[in-house]
Design a protein around this motif. Structure first.
Motif, short mmCIF file in Angstrom:
data_model
loop_
_atom_site.label_atom_id
_atom_site.label_comp_id
_atom_site.label_asym_id
_atom_site.label_seq_id
_atom_site.Cartn_x
_atom_site.Cartn_y
_atom_site.Cartn_z
N THR A 65 0.91 -1.07 0.37
CA THR A 65 -0.20 -0.56 0.51
C THR A 65 1.11 1.30 0.10
OG1 THR A 65 0.17 0.27 2.39
CG2 THR A 65 -2.13 -0.92 1.38
N ALA A 66 1.92 1.37 0.57
CA ALA A 66 2.76 2.17 0.65
C ALA A 66 2.81 3.36 -0.65
CB ALA A 66 4.06 2.43 1.44
N ASP A 67 3.57 2.28 -2.01
CA ASP A 67 3.92 3.15 -3.02
C ASP A 67 2.95 2.90 -4.29
OD1 ASP A 67 5.87 3.97 -1.61
OD2 ASP A 67 6.59 1.91 -2.15
N PRO A 139 14.69 8.81 -9.78
CA PRO A 139 15.16 6.98 -9.40
C PRO A 139 15.06 6.74 -8.60
CG PRO A 139 16.07 9.06 -8.39
CD PRO A 139 15.08 9.81 -8.97
N TRP A 140 13.96 7.40 -6.71
CA TRP A 140 13.80 6.63 -5.69
C TRP A 140 12.38 5.50 -5.69
CZ3 TRP A 140 13.64 11.70 -5.87
CH2 TRP A 140 14.73 13.05 -5.79
N ILE A 141 12.32 4.46 -5.19
CA ILE A 141 10.81 4.22 -5.35
C ILE A 141 10.69 5.38 -4.65
CG2 ILE A 141 9.59 2.22 -3.61
CD1 ILE A 141 12.28 0.77 -4.08
N ARG A 142 10.50 6.21 -3.69
CA ARG A 142 9.89 6.77 -3.26
C ARG A 142 11.07 8.33 -2.73
NH1 ARG A 142 10.40 4.32 1.20
NH2 ARG A 142 8.44 2.50 -0.28
N PRO A 143 10.27 9.90 -3.06
CA PRO A 143 11.12 10.53 -2.66
C PRO A 143 11.58 10.70 -1.47
CG PRO A 143 9.69 11.15 -4.39
CD PRO A 143 8.91 10.48 -3.47
N PRO A 144 12.61 11.04 -0.54
CA PRO A 144 13.22 10.93 0.74
C PRO A 144 11.73 11.60 1.42
CG PRO A 144 14.68 11.94 -0.61
CD PRO A 144 13.63 11.41 -1.79
N SER A 354 11.12 0.36 -22.59
CA SER A 354 10.75 2.09 -23.50
C SER A 354 9.61 2.31 -22.28
CB SER A 354 10.38 2.06 -24.45
OG SER A 354 9.70 3.80 -24.53
N GLY A 355 9.75 3.46 -21.05
CA GLY A 355 8.55 3.76 -20.45
C GLY A 355 8.37 2.72 -19.04
N ALA A 356 9.29 2.02 -18.62
CA ALA A 356 9.30 1.24 -17.89
C ALA A 356 10.37 1.37 -16.72
CB ALA A 356 8.52 -0.24 -18.06
N ALA A 357 10.62 1.16 -15.44
CA ALA A 357 11.64 1.04 -14.82
C ALA A 357 11.18 0.27 -13.77
CB ALA A 357 12.29 2.26 -14.32
N LEU A 358 12.54 -0.83 -13.05
CA LEU A 358 12.15 -1.16 -11.99
C LEU A 358 13.09 -0.82 -11.04
CD1 LEU A 358 11.66 -4.73 -10.62
CD2 LEU A 358 13.02 -5.43 -11.94
N LYS A 359 12.75 -0.40 -9.69
CA LYS A 359 14.01 -0.40 -8.62
C LYS A 359 13.67 -0.81 -7.51
CE LYS A 359 12.02 4.62 -10.03
NZ LYS A 359 10.67 5.44 -9.07
N PHE A 360 14.69 -1.31 -6.81
CA PHE A 360 15.07 -1.88 -5.87
C PHE A 360 16.12 -0.97 -4.81
CE2 PHE A 360 15.95 -4.43 -9.21
CZ PHE A 360 15.17 -5.35 -9.14
N TYR A 393 13.20 -2.53 3.47
CA TYR A 393 13.71 -2.96 2.19
C TYR A 393 11.92 -3.21 1.33
CZ TYR A 393 16.68 -5.25 5.11
OH TYR A 393 17.48 -6.14 5.75
N GLY A 394 12.86 -2.61 -0.37
CA GLY A 394 11.39 -1.63 -1.10
C GLY A 394 11.30 -1.88 -2.47
N ILE A 395 10.99 -2.78 -3.19
CA ILE A 395 11.03 -2.82 -4.84
C ILE A 395 9.41 -1.77 -5.11
CG2 ILE A 395 9.59 -5.61 -3.95
CD1 ILE A 395 11.44 -5.92 -6.75
#
Length: 401
Positions: A65-67, A139-144, A354-360, A393-395
């Protein structure tokens, strides 16, 4: 990536439609974005709840739910000088993921340099305020959160002026604005909530007993909200600064027409594969509003280096006291209790087509000794212990279409 980010920003300012995958029908452009993500905090801070973050969205069990959120951006050209722009947004963290009009405004082009917008406008508080919900754009999953949680006002009901000037390769934006904020809710610090015998939770519309570990929101309004945002940008960097002043009302806590001041500055750069973000803010609030919104200041710096489709990055952030008064305002049981913590985040972004990013991301949160920081409760009740740090931890997967 920077060109795509600039395109998203331009959409938010109604200069052009989102340039990624936009559909067009009789002058109407529609585009969208989606983020789906999972988080996990490694400690259960209270026996009464699995929540780890103070808003309850990050827990000691894997959560989604966070992101997670979905948005649609719509733009229509009425004639050569008038256009309308809007954004519909649904967040998993909100009950039933209700779709809301996050912003909706009319843009009137006075000339090549000047435009006026009126309606519900995205509030220009920080570097990425215009595209905060579009996770693909940063770049982040959620801004600082040491910075981005500091202003609960995200939209302005009013007018602003966009004055843009070109100086060779540089673009200067001057953006004065005026209006009000209605329908906003702010997370009440636990220290303030527990100082009152009964709490009215704005998110549920119910009265209840206040207790540590409860997530309580309060409805508030902002009157005579006025400020200015100034930014200078090129293909490589953007520098911005802004300030605002308003009158805050939170009837649930007996707050009426208290003065709030907010200022911030930031820099972002994308140069030869080096990615840099850095921001700073100060918040000063007087009267009873200081109990729910204590004086704070905070900052972060993110440094990354792009290697092909990969972008590893590191963020150091801090939020702390900003000369908060220690004497309670008249009629209130406590003074504002500032939040105090630092965090270190190691992240990795992968361009998944194109138009997709995976983040850890892996984040270590360290509240100041004797405080809880931005966590649900106080993990530092006694002498400093490295084991009191909390790991989060987040993805996530971010797409634009």
């Amino acid at each position: 990536m920077r060109k795509k980010i600039l395109g998203l920003l331009c959409f938010g300012l109604a200069w052009q439609a989102l340039p990624v995958g936009a559909a067009s029908l009789e002058g109407v452009s529609v585009s969208g974005f989606l983020t789906t993500g999972a988080t996990y905090g490694d400690k259960q801070l209270l026996s009464t709840t699995e929540a780890v973050s103070q808003d309850g969205t990050i827990e000691n069990t894997p959560g989604f739910t966070a992101d997670s959120r979905l948005g649609l951006q719509i733009s229509a050209k009425v004639n050569e000088d008038i256009s309308i722009t809007g954004q519909l947004l649904a967040k998993a963290r909100e009950e039933n993921s209700n779709v809301e009009a996050d912003w909706a405004f009319i843009n009137y082009r006075l000339s090549e340099q000047f435009s006026v917008r009126a309606g519900k406008i995205k509030f220009p508080t920080f570097l990425i305020s215009d595209y905060y919900e579009v996770g693909y754009a940063y770049p982040w999953i959620r801004p600082p959160q040491e910075v981005y949680s500091a202003n609960p006002i995200t939209t302005l009901n009013g007018v602003d002026l966009l004055a843009r000037f070109r100086f060779g390769d540089l673009s200067l934006l001057v953006q004065p604005y005026f209006g009000v904020s209605r329908g906003a809710q702010a997370l009440v610090p636990q220290e303030a909530a527990t100082a009152f015998p009964i709490c009215f939770n704005g998110s549920t519309g119910l009265f209840g007993t206040c207790a540590a570990g409860k997530v309580v929101y309060t409805d508030f309004t902002a009157d005579a909200l006025r400020g200015i945002n100034v930014s200078l940008s090129s293909d490589i960097f953007t520098v911005r600064a802004g300030s605002l002043e308003t009158k805050v009302n939170a009837p649930g806590f007996g707050v009426f027409q208290d003065t709030a001041k907010f200022s911030s500055a930031g820099l972002t750069m994308d140069w030869h594969n080096v990615v840099l973000y850095s921001e700073y803010f100060e918040r000063e609030i007087s009267g009873g509003a200081n109990v729910a919104f204590p004086n704070q200041k905070g900052s972060y710096t993110t440094l990354g280096y792009r290697i092909g489709k990969w972008l590893p990055h590191f963020t150091a952030a801090r939020i702390k006291d900003n000369n908060n008064p220690t004497t309670p305002p008249p009629g209130f049981p406590i003074a504002g209790t500032p939040l105090d913590q630092k965090s270190s985040t190691l992240g990795l972004r992968y361009e998944a087509g194109s138009g997709a990013a995976l983040k850890f991301e892996v984040q270590r949160v360290t509240p100041k000794e004797g405080t809880r920081g931005l966590l649900i409760a106080n993990p530092r009740n006694a002498p400093k212990d490295p084991g009191d740090d909390v790991m989060i931890y987040g993805i996530s997967l971010d797409v634009v279409f």
